[in-house]
Design an enzyme around this catalytic site. Structure first.
Site, PDB file in Angstrom:
ATOM      1  N   ASN A 191     -47.086  54.515  -2.058  1.00 42.48           N
ATOM      2  CA  ASN A 191     -47.627  54.458  -3.138  1.00 42.48           C
ATOM      3  C   ASN A 191     -46.136  53.932  -4.259  1.00 42.48           C
ATOM      4  OD1 ASN A 191     -50.608  55.613  -2.935  1.00 42.48           O
ATOM      5  ND2 ASN A 191     -49.233  57.020  -2.119  1.00 42.48           N
ATOM      6  N   GLU A 192     -46.264  52.891  -4.411  1.00 41.86           N
ATOM      7  CA  GLU A 192     -45.300  52.451  -5.116  1.00 41.86           C
ATOM      8  C   GLU A 192     -45.436  52.648  -6.798  1.00 41.86           C
ATOM      9  OE1 GLU A 192     -42.875  51.447  -3.337  1.00 41.86           O
ATOM     10  OE2 GLU A 192     -43.341  49.954  -1.776  1.00 41.86           O
ATOM     11  N   PRO A 193     -44.094  52.404  -7.152  1.00 39.82           N
ATOM     12  CA  PRO A 193     -44.168  52.783  -8.716  1.00 39.82           C
ATOM     13  C   PRO A 193     -45.609  51.820  -9.408  1.00 39.82           C
ATOM     14  CG  PRO A 193     -42.001  52.209  -8.202  1.00 39.82           C
ATOM     15  CD  PRO A 193     -42.978  51.994  -7.056  1.00 39.82           C
TER      16      PRO A 193
END
Ligand code: F6R
Length: 633
Positions: free
Chosen positions: A155-157
């Protein structure tokens, strides 16, 4: 007070081993408690570098202490997409290698997202993954790592707080950070299947682990910063049973360590005073001697004033500490005994060993100091600890094979053995699959290329050939990015060299905080060797001082520096050309990490940055400064 900064409970351990043992024990006691209650234990699992020691400890608990996984159901966080399950980098394979193949878990209870599902089926597959978690009764304990950009799972920025298992794009910084597994950034998949933040947060308990200084800034943001989707791990502040498990290095940016005076009582040792005053001066952009009582009060240093009196007197003490760390004489100044000089005047000349983990760390990290030591008449030796063969491209080898074949043709040399080796090497490189481990011959050729570059650098500085030593420490020779731990042979080779040279000072790469890298093992080997020699009663070793430089990746914090060696603009250029000699390391280097600058650029930036900081603090402005900390082993 500490709690007012930290919004997630934090447990700090001396090192990755202790932290991993804690995590393994938490997992083991949950598994056994559930066994007693005749229930399944549902674990959410992570991959990456961080959990390797944890899994090794779980395997040990299974083998030696009877921990059974028969009631365990697992759900892994993520998998690259697309990826073959058998690929070296696949997380399916990772989990088998590090855990599942070594414990008694029922294969039917294992769930790792599948990177082989056809694209049109991925959506349904992800829904099904969520359903399976629910059917299993939800996750009892979720294990997490944290990306340098704050990601959890993949879950990337920017990922939504309520996101669920889905196909997602990898952040470029993640692709760069993980490129060490793939040899080349272009081979890192662009997508991944990951559990969502919402999925993760539904776990009843969460343990997030982070090791090493590289994780320190993001840990600080996640634990002390605002909750923001830009730092996905900060969303864990909302979870009611989440603990961050850290080693000391990963905790260094937390306020209680970075600025302990802000987090409550602190012991005002000279080191602490220097740290507080230097950081404050840099923060408010004032020279040390210009700080006023009001500045101290405004910046949370009121306690220091209470204990030590007037700001100006404290400023002076710190100023002198900074001034005394700067010297043009890294081997000590002969004839003149300066009381606060970082090195001793005698003996002169000194015998010095520069330990260089890779064949270019000497020139990159302390090229100016290296040159000065030699020019000032010391007997300088360089000990190249590893072959560094992994970081040479196949193209580079091909070029040298062409040279070798051309050389033989040119002079009519017809050696059967050599022709055979060259032909085999060529043939191997032509059919080599990406990420295949090199043959011993290719590794030897790669090592030789780097050895020749190192020799050329030593000659450039002015050293006789017999002063460069190639140790080829065996821990490094795995042919893969993953190295073995330090072994007896590594220490033995180092003890032999130290006994032969009996140095008065040694310089080592001091990346103390790097939990996996070659530099840390190389440092541990030298420390173990020196301790062994001391324990065996050799006297000379008590007079051998150890200075640490930082590797090509970071620099010492300005307040820690104990010896600062200034460089003139000409010396900066000379160092730059010395680094250029390492042609195999220029331009596109495999495994160069997340910093796209070349090594000479990193070195120059670091050295000029140190010089600028000294100037900002009110000391003389040099073109560049190399920095060292003394280590008492
Ligand atoms: C792994 C995962 C990632 C990693 C993170 C840290 O399953 O989902 O979030 O935990 O990238 O990776 P390492 O441990 O390699 O630093």
């Amino acid at each position: 007070m500490v709690d007012s900064f930290e919004k997630i409970p934090v447990k700090i351990f001396t090192d990755i081993r202790e932290g991993s043992v804690f995590m393994a024990n938490e997992i083991a006691s949950l598994i056994t408690q559930k066994q007693k209650e005749n229930q399944t234990c549902v674990l959410g699992l992570a991959t990456g570098n961080s959990p390797k020691t944890l899994y090794a400890e779980l395997v040990r608990l299974h083998r030696n202490e009877g921990l059974s996984f028969r009631n365990v159901v697992t759900f892994n966080l993520d998998e690259y997409y697309p990826i073959d399950k058998q690929a070296l980098q696949s997380y399916n394979r990772f989990m088998k290698t590090h855990l599942f193949d070594h414990v008694d878990i029922d294969p039917a209870n294992i769930h790792v997202p599948d990177g082989e599902v056809p694209k049109e089926e991925v959506k349904a597959y992800c829904l099904e993954y969520e359903r399976k978690i629910e059917d299993a009764g939800g996750i009892d304990l979720q294990i997490l790592g944290i990306g340098n950009n704050g990601h959890i799972g993949f879950n990337e920025p920017g990922s939504n707080t309520n996101s669920r298992t889905r196909l997602t794009a990898l952040d470029n910084s993640t692709r760069i950070a993980n490129s060490y597994e793939f040899a080349n950034i272009s081979l890192v998949p662009r997508l991944a299947i990951t559990m969502g933040i919402g999925t993760i947060c539904k776990a009843r308990k969460i343990l997030l682990m982070a090791w090493g200084q590289v994780k320190a800034p993001v840990v600080q943001k996640a634990v002390e910063g605002h909750i923001t989707e830009q730092i996905p791990a900060s969303i864990l502040q909302q979870h009611n049973d989440c603990v961050f498990v850290l080693d000391e290095a990963a905790a260094t940016e937390l306020t209680r360590f970075k600025s302990p005076w802000l987090a409550g009582d602190c012991e005002w040792t000279p080191k602490m005073i220097k740290k507080a005053v230097v950081n404050t001066a840099l923060k408010i952009n004032k020279p040390v001697l210009s700080l006023t009582n009001t500045d101290y009060m405004d910046q949370g240093l009121g306690e220091l004033l209470v204990e030590k009196g007037d700001a100006y007197a404290i400023n002076l003490d710190v100023y002198y500490m900074l001034r005394d760390s700067i010297t043009g004489w890294p081997g000590g100044k002969p004839q003149i005994a300066l009381p606060n000089h970082p090195e001793r005047t005698t003996p002169y000349p000194k015998r010095t060993i520069i330990f260089s983990p890779h064949p270019d760390d000497d020139i990159i990290s302390m090229g100016g100091t290296f040159q000065r030591l030699h020019d000032q008449g010391h007997d300088v030796h360089v000990a190249y600890q590893t072959s560094g063969n992994i970081a040479v491209t196949d193209e580079f080898v091909t070029r040298f094979l062409d040279f070798a074949v051309g050389f033989e043709d040119m002079f009519g040399i017809d050696s059967k053995k050599s022709n055979e080796i060259l032909a085999q090497a060529r043939e191997y490189l032509e059919r080599k699959k990406s990420n295949e481990v090199d043959t011993p011959e290719i590794r030897a050729i790669k090592g030789l290329i780097r050895r020749c570059e190192a020799k050329a650098t030593c000659r450039y500085v002015g050293l006789p050939d017999e002063n460069s030593h190639f140790m080829n420490l065996p821990f490094y020779e795995t042919g893969t990015i993953e190295k073995n731990p330090m072994g007896e042979k590594d220490v033995e080779i180092t003890v032999d060299l130290l006994r032969k040279l009996k140095p008065h000072q040694v310089f080592c790469a001091g990346d103390l905080a790097d939990p996996h890298g070659t530099h840390k093992v190389c440092l541990d080997v030298v420390i173990a060797a020196l301790r062994q020699i001391r324990d065996e009663g050799d006297d000379w070793v008590n007079e051998c001082w150890m200075w640490l430089y930082k590797g090509a990746w970071q620099e010492w914090d300005i307040s820690e520096i104990e010896m600062a060696i200034p460089m003139s603009p000409d010396q900066v250029m000379k160092k730059r050309y010395g680094i250029f000699i390492h042609q195999s390391q220029k331009d596109m280097v495999p495994f160069q990490g997340s910093d796209s600058r070349e090594f000479w650029q990193r070195a120059e930036d670091r050295n000029s940055n140190t010089a600028n900081q000294y100037a900002q603090l009110g000391l003389t402005k040099y073109a560049a400064v190399e920095a060292f900390v003394r280590w008492k082993y």
